[in-house]
Design a protein around this motif. Structure first.
Motif, mmCIF file in Angstrom:
data_model
loop_
_atom_site.group_PDB
_atom_site.id
_atom_site.type_symbol
_atom_site.label_atom_id
_atom_site.label_comp_id
_atom_site.label_asym_id
_atom_site.label_seq_id
_atom_site.Cartn_x
_atom_site.Cartn_y
_atom_site.Cartn_z
ATOM 1 N N MET A 65 9.623 -2.332 -11.485
ATOM 2 C CA MET A 65 9.299 -3.663 -10.954
ATOM 3 C C MET A 65 8.732 -4.540 -12.065
ATOM 4 O O MET A 65 7.669 -5.116 -11.945
ATOM 5 C CB MET A 65 8.298 -3.495 -9.793
ATOM 6 C CG MET A 65 7.892 -4.729 -9.011
ATOM 7 S SD MET A 65 9.193 -5.697 -8.239
ATOM 8 C CE MET A 65 9.728 -4.588 -6.950
ATOM 9 N N GLY A 66 9.476 -4.600 -13.181
ATOM 10 C CA GLY A 66 9.006 -5.431 -14.293
ATOM 11 C C GLY A 66 9.149 -6.909 -13.963
ATOM 12 O O GLY A 66 10.059 -7.299 -13.231
ATOM 13 N N HIS A 67 8.223 -7.713 -14.473
ATOM 14 C CA HIS A 67 8.321 -9.159 -14.297
ATOM 15 C C HIS A 67 8.144 -9.863 -15.633
ATOM 16 O O HIS A 67 7.337 -9.434 -16.465
ATOM 17 C CB HIS A 67 7.228 -9.690 -13.360
ATOM 18 C CG HIS A 67 7.327 -9.187 -11.955
ATOM 19 N ND1 HIS A 67 8.509 -9.068 -11.270
ATOM 20 C CD2 HIS A 67 6.350 -8.778 -11.093
ATOM 21 C CE1 HIS A 67 8.264 -8.618 -10.045
ATOM 22 N NE2 HIS A 67 6.968 -8.419 -9.918
ATOM 23 N N ASN A 68 8.895 -10.926 -15.798
ATOM 24 C CA ASN A 68 8.650 -11.831 -16.913
ATOM 25 C C ASN A 68 8.724 -13.251 -16.366
ATOM 26 O O ASN A 68 8.878 -13.453 -15.147
ATOM 27 C CB ASN A 68 9.640 -11.595 -18.070
ATOM 28 C CG ASN A 68 11.090 -11.904 -17.702
ATOM 29 O OD1 ASN A 68 11.384 -12.412 -16.618
ATOM 30 N ND2 ASN A 68 12.001 -11.580 -18.587
ATOM 31 N N LEU A 127 12.559 -18.468 -14.019
ATOM 32 C CA LEU A 127 12.933 -17.262 -13.279
ATOM 33 C C LEU A 127 12.322 -16.026 -13.913
ATOM 34 O O LEU A 127 11.864 -16.053 -15.056
ATOM 35 C CB LEU A 127 14.461 -17.095 -13.244
ATOM 36 C CG LEU A 127 15.132 -16.663 -14.567
ATOM 37 C CD1 LEU A 127 16.386 -15.869 -14.278
ATOM 38 C CD2 LEU A 127 15.464 -17.864 -15.444
ATOM 39 N N CYS A 128 12.379 -14.942 -13.143
ATOM 40 C CA CYS A 128 12.125 -13.620 -13.690
ATOM 41 C C CYS A 128 13.514 -13.046 -13.951
ATOM 42 O O CYS A 128 14.339 -12.978 -13.033
ATOM 43 C CB CYS A 128 11.367 -12.738 -12.698
ATOM 44 S SG CYS A 128 11.248 -11.011 -13.246
ATOM 45 N N SER A 129 13.775 -12.634 -15.202
ATOM 46 C CA SER A 129 15.124 -12.189 -15.541
ATOM 47 C C SER A 129 15.290 -10.671 -15.470
ATOM 48 O O SER A 129 16.295 -10.129 -15.912
ATOM 49 C CB SER A 129 15.544 -12.721 -16.920
ATOM 50 O OG SER A 129 14.734 -12.187 -17.939
ATOM 51 N N PHE A 130 14.307 -9.983 -14.883
ATOM 52 C CA PHE A 130 14.454 -8.540 -14.615
ATOM 53 C C PHE A 130 15.610 -8.407 -13.611
ATOM 54 O O PHE A 130 15.719 -9.220 -12.679
ATOM 55 C CB PHE A 130 13.159 -7.995 -14.023
ATOM 56 C CG PHE A 130 13.107 -6.495 -13.901
ATOM 57 C CD1 PHE A 130 12.589 -5.707 -14.931
ATOM 58 C CD2 PHE A 130 13.561 -5.860 -12.744
ATOM 59 C CE1 PHE A 130 12.532 -4.322 -14.808
ATOM 60 C CE2 PHE A 130 13.514 -4.479 -12.627
ATOM 61 C CZ PHE A 130 12.998 -3.702 -13.659
ATOM 62 N N PRO A 131 16.476 -7.389 -13.798
ATOM 63 C CA PRO A 131 17.664 -7.282 -12.950
ATOM 64 C C PRO A 131 17.396 -7.440 -11.446
ATOM 65 O O PRO A 131 16.585 -6.715 -10.872
ATOM 66 C CB PRO A 131 18.196 -5.881 -13.276
ATOM 67 C CG PRO A 131 17.787 -5.680 -14.692
ATOM 68 C CD PRO A 131 16.431 -6.335 -14.811
ATOM 69 N N GLY A 132 18.088 -8.393 -10.850
ATOM 70 C CA GLY A 132 18.010 -8.615 -9.403
ATOM 71 C C GLY A 132 16.865 -9.476 -8.927
ATOM 72 O O GLY A 132 16.821 -9.877 -7.765
ATOM 73 N N HIS A 133 15.926 -9.801 -9.813
ATOM 74 C CA HIS A 133 14.713 -10.485 -9.348
ATOM 75 C C HIS A 133 14.855 -11.996 -9.136
ATOM 76 O O HIS A 133 14.115 -12.587 -8.359
ATOM 77 C CB HIS A 133 13.551 -10.214 -10.305
ATOM 78 C CG HIS A 133 12.993 -8.833 -10.153
ATOM 79 N ND1 HIS A 133 11.724 -8.501 -10.564
ATOM 80 C CD2 HIS A 133 13.535 -7.708 -9.644
ATOM 81 C CE1 HIS A 133 11.507 -7.209 -10.303
ATOM 82 N NE2 HIS A 133 12.596 -6.714 -9.759
ATOM 83 N N HIS A 134 15.782 -12.639 -9.858
ATOM 84 C CA HIS A 134 15.815 -14.105 -9.792
ATOM 85 C C HIS A 134 16.191 -14.619 -8.398
ATOM 86 O O HIS A 134 15.947 -15.780 -8.088
ATOM 87 C CB HIS A 134 16.765 -14.672 -10.841
ATOM 88 C CG HIS A 134 18.212 -14.476 -10.503
ATOM 89 N ND1 HIS A 134 18.820 -13.238 -10.568
ATOM 90 C CD2 HIS A 134 19.150 -15.344 -10.060
ATOM 91 C CE1 HIS A 134 20.082 -13.368 -10.189
ATOM 92 N NE2 HIS A 134 20.316 -14.624 -9.883
ATOM 93 N N THR A 158 14.726 -13.951 -5.694
ATOM 94 C CA THR A 158 13.476 -14.346 -5.034
ATOM 95 C C THR A 158 12.434 -14.871 -6.023
ATOM 96 O O THR A 158 11.478 -15.527 -5.620
ATOM 97 C CB THR A 158 12.860 -13.161 -4.264
ATOM 98 O OG1 THR A 158 12.822 -12.024 -5.143
ATOM 99 C CG2 THR A 158 13.682 -12.820 -3.027
ATOM 100 N N MET A 159 12.599 -14.557 -7.293
ATOM 101 C CA MET A 159 11.591 -14.976 -8.279
ATOM 102 C C MET A 159 12.149 -16.099 -9.153
ATOM 103 O O MET A 159 12.671 -15.864 -10.251
ATOM 104 C CB MET A 159 11.153 -13.798 -9.147
ATOM 105 C CG MET A 159 10.501 -12.673 -8.352
ATOM 106 S SD MET A 159 9.853 -11.363 -9.395
ATOM 107 C CE MET A 159 8.335 -12.100 -10.013
ATOM 108 N N LYS A 160 12.037 -17.313 -8.627
ATOM 109 C CA LYS A 160 12.473 -18.474 -9.388
ATOM 110 C C LYS A 160 11.730 -19.698 -8.888
ATOM 111 O O LYS A 160 11.120 -19.665 -7.811
ATOM 112 C CB LYS A 160 13.978 -18.681 -9.257
ATOM 113 C CG LYS A 160 14.426 -19.007 -7.843
ATOM 114 C CD LYS A 160 15.932 -19.120 -7.758
ATOM 115 C CE LYS A 160 16.359 -19.184 -6.311
ATOM 116 N NZ LYS A 160 17.811 -19.059 -6.147
HETATM 117 CU CU LIG Z 1 10.429 -9.702 -11.697
#
Ligand SMILES: [Cu+2]
Length: 171
Positions: A89-92, A154-161, A163-165
């Motif tokens: 569950m990495g985030h950037n 966005l969060c560019s960790f696979p699949g996260h964008h 919901t994370m944008k």
């Molecule tokens: Cu993330």
């Protein structure tokens, strides 16, 4: 004689602890001074925007809109409030230039794990980005707010964008 040894030991301790403080805080000196001196004030100095954004284990940012002023120095802190490790569950936090296709960027990012999920051949599409962190970690960056307008982050960790944008608005 004994007293001077004691004083020397004290001085050594003092410098050692100072050194530790200096190395653990990598934010700029001006930033922390401003924060301390204007603790009661709701806003930071005119030329500085202090932003904190949190990501959690539910794959969400706590805010989806960030507003700053053109030319401001943006001090952005990303906090991962979850517990999951970076591999799961990495985030950037990635701020894209205008006109960049977020879907295309996020798809390319899947294969850019070793570069904080920033595709090497698309680094020119990025205004600023943090490193990728796991649960309980914090990271910060400083950059100059670009020209007035609305930008995507966005969060560019696979699949996260999905919901994370959000929108980064420069006024
Ligand atoms: Cu993330």
């Amino acid at each position: 004689m004994k007293k001077s040894i004691f004083l020397f030991a004290l001085a050594t301790l003092f410098f050692a602890s100072c050194g530790n403080n200096a190395s653990t805080s990598d934010s700029s000196a001006t930033e922390s001074t401003d924060t301390e001196m204007t603790e009661e004030a709701p806003a930071a100095a005119e030329d500085e925007a202090i932003v904190t954004i949190k990501g959690d284990d539910a794959m969400k940012y706590d805010i989806t809109e960030i507003k700053v002023k053109e030319g401001q120095t943006v001090s952005l802190t990303l906090v991962h409030t979850g517990k999951a490790p970076v591999a799961a569950m990495g985030h950037n936090w990635v701020l894209l230039k205008q006109g960049v296709d977020m879907e295309k960027f996020a798809t390319a990012a899947i294969n850019a794990k070793d570069n904080d999920y920033i595709p090497k051949d698309m680094e020119g599409d990025v205004i600023a980005h943090t490193k990728t962190i796991g649960g309980g970690e914090t990271t910060d960056i400083e950059f100059t707010a670009p020209a007035k307008g609305t930008y995507d982050f966005l969060c560019s960790f696979p699949g996260h964008h999905a919901t994370m944008k959000g929108k980064f608005i420069v006024e």
